[in-house]
Enzyme design. Structure first.
Site, PDB file in Angstrom:
ATOM      1  N   ASP A 193      -4.647  -9.311  18.085  1.00 12.90           N
ATOM      2  CA  ASP A 193      -4.683 -10.643  17.472  1.00 12.90           C
ATOM      3  C   ASP A 193      -6.134 -11.079  17.278  1.00 12.90           C
ATOM      4  OD1 ASP A 193      -1.941 -10.944  17.233  1.00 12.90           O
ATOM      5  OD2 ASP A 193      -1.914 -12.950  18.104  1.00 12.90           O
ATOM      6  N   TYR A 250       5.693  -4.430  29.208  1.00 14.15           N
ATOM      7  CA  TYR A 250       6.698  -4.725  28.189  1.00 14.15           C
ATOM      8  C   TYR A 250       8.070  -4.138  28.489  1.00 14.15           C
ATOM      9  CZ  TYR A 250       3.746  -6.866  24.614  1.00 14.15           C
ATOM     10  OH  TYR A 250       2.956  -7.722  23.901  1.00 14.15           O
ATOM     11  N   ASP A 306     -11.812  -7.690  29.557  1.00 10.10           N
ATOM     12  CA  ASP A 306     -12.503  -8.982  29.406  1.00 10.10           C
ATOM     13  C   ASP A 306     -13.851  -8.794  28.707  1.00 10.10           C
ATOM     14  OD1 ASP A 306     -13.282  -7.593  31.687  1.00 10.10           O
ATOM     15  OD2 ASP A 306     -13.501  -9.367  32.959  1.00 10.10           O
ATOM     16  N   ASP A 327      -1.913  -5.724  22.602  1.00  7.85           N
ATOM     17  CA  ASP A 327      -1.313  -6.880  21.925  1.00  7.85           C
ATOM     18  C   ASP A 327      -2.350  -7.991  21.773  1.00  7.85           C
ATOM     19  OD1 ASP A 327       0.701  -8.631  20.891  1.00  7.85           O
ATOM     20  OD2 ASP A 327       0.718  -9.609  22.851  1.00  7.85           O
TER      21      ASP A 327
HETATM   22  C1  IPM Z   1       3.176  -7.992  18.118  1.00 10.22           C
HETATM   23  C2  IPM Z   1       3.978  -9.141  18.631  1.00 10.22           C
HETATM   24  C3  IPM Z   1       5.056  -8.601  19.558  1.00 10.22           C
HETATM   25  C4  IPM Z   1       4.364  -7.902  20.702  1.00 10.22           C
HETATM   26  C5  IPM Z   1       6.049  -9.635  20.068  1.00 10.22           C
HETATM   27  C6  IPM Z   1       6.654 -10.435  18.952  1.00 10.22           C
HETATM   28  C7  IPM Z   1       7.118  -9.020  20.928  1.00 10.22           C
HETATM   29  O1  IPM Z   1       3.171 -10.065  19.264  1.00 10.22           O
HETATM   30  O2  IPM Z   1       3.740  -7.157  17.385  1.00 10.22           O
HETATM   31  O3  IPM Z   1       1.978  -7.923  18.397  1.00 10.22           O
HETATM   32  O4  IPM Z   1       4.011  -8.530  21.706  1.00 10.22           O
HETATM   33  O5  IPM Z   1       4.179  -6.695  20.602  1.00 10.22           O
HETATM   34 MN    MN Z   2       1.062  -9.569  19.179  1.00  5.51          MN
END
Ligand code: IPM
Ligand code: MN
Length: 349
Positions: free
Chosen positions: A250, A139, A222, A246
């Protein structure tokens, strides 16, 4: 014990961001009646950029830095808008805040609420927290492109891992594990990313020696995604790098009953800059202004703020109120109705 006064920089942002943030602040006020809360709104985000050309100036950064904490709604506009291409808002605003304010630890808890349906048929008792590194990895923007647009284009994105950066996040993860179920899983890809992986493993082993009560294991990223789906209840605390974290969070949001409940804290661990609290979800421009946005994730993020500002009891009361509201919710409630219901439940406790 928390302070008697708290100053909060508020970045509502785009889309549903300001709507959910307003509810979260309403809940915080109700949960901390004896604390003098002052808020200052900062108009920032994709919309603000399109209107004014400002993404985040040094002057605004300095103003934000003066606060005890930052509350962020969501930033981001229409992904097909070419004026926003290249992650200009993500990098220039969100990541700039995380990096400049040294948000070393990105805390993302997942708890499957009994009244919420997981897409998993047998989810089990999901209750874990991902402790994601927040300032390093791929990042950092250490990369570049050569021969762009040609058939021999070269594009590099270097993943930066420092001993200091890894140690501070690993330490925080152990601290959290010791207050939870004493289980910590390091997630990486050390069979391929051998240099960074070795650093993460070595530091984890070293800190583990200080926490003999914490059971430590390791998973390749993985393999971890398989367990997130087949047996997420096995996890307690997961520590991982910025990019793996990240992606995993999700997935965590999805198996944990949806992004509508996913909260996060970006913590500055040495107190040099304000920490930032934001729901994991985005700005959802399609439902902005309709009252359909669920403010629960923003409210749970405010609970993290309360906890880290020294008000753990108020944090627990907010979480209990959200729990009850989610359980009791019948039919569809608007954004403000949910906020009001949580405030009313706080008063009953
Ligand atoms: C998150 C988002 C961010 C990240 C993006 C929007 C830069 O996906 O907060 O998880 O990748 O950290
Ligand atoms: Mn994210």
């Amino acid at each position: 014990m928390g302070q008697s006064a708290l100053s909060i920089a508020v970045i509502g942002g785009d889309g549903i961001g300001p709507e959910v943030t307003a509810e979260a602040l309403k809940v915080l006020r109700a949960a901390l009646p004896d604390v003098e809360l002052t808020t200052r709104e900062f108009s920032l985000g994709a919309q603000h950029y399109l209107e004014t050309g400002e993404i985040l100036s040094d002057e605004t950064m300095a103003d934000i830095a003066k606060h005890d904490a930052i509350v962020l709604g969501a930033v981001g506009g229409d992904p097909s808008d070419k004026r926003l291409a290249g992650g200009i808002i993500e990098r220039g605003l969100l990541l700039k805040l995380r990096f400049a304010f040294d948000h070393a630890v990105n805390l993302r808890p997942t708890k499957l609420h009994p009244a919420v349906k997981s897409p998993l048929e047998h989810p089990g008792d999901i209750d874990f927290v991902v402790v994601r590194e927040g300032t390093e990895g791929p990042y950092v923007g250490n990369g570049g492109v050569l021969k762009q647009g040609t058939g021999s284009e070269i594009a590099n994105e270097l993943s930066v891992n420092t001993a200091v950066g890894v140690e501070r996040v690993v330490r925080k993860a152990f601290e959290i594990a010791a207050q939870r179920r004493n289980k910590l899983t390091l997630v990486h890809k050390k069979n391929v990313l051998v240099h960074a992986g070795a650093l993460w493993q070595r530091i984890t082993d070293a800190v583990a020696a200080e926490y003999p009560q914490v059971e430590v294991d390791y998973l390749h990223v993985d393999a971890a995604t398989i367990f997130f789906v087949t047996d997420p209840a096995r996890f307690d605390v997961i520590v991982t790098d910025n990019l793996f974290g990240d992606i995993l969070t999700d997935l965590a949001g999805a198996v944990g009953g949806g992004i509508g409940l996913a909260a996060s804290a970006n913590l500055n661990v040495d107190g040099t800059y304000p920490s930032m609290y934001e729901p994991v979800h985005g700005s959802a421009p399609d439902i902005a202004g309709t009252g359909k946005a669920d403010p629960s994730a923003a409210i749970l993020s405010i609970a993290l703020l309360a906890e880290h500002q020294g008000f753990p009891e108020a944090a627990q009361r907010i979480r209990n109120a959200v729990d009850t509201e989610v359980t009791d919710r019948t039919g569809s409630r608007t954004t403000t109705e949910i906020g009001d219901a949580v405030v009313a439940l706080l008063a009953e406790q």
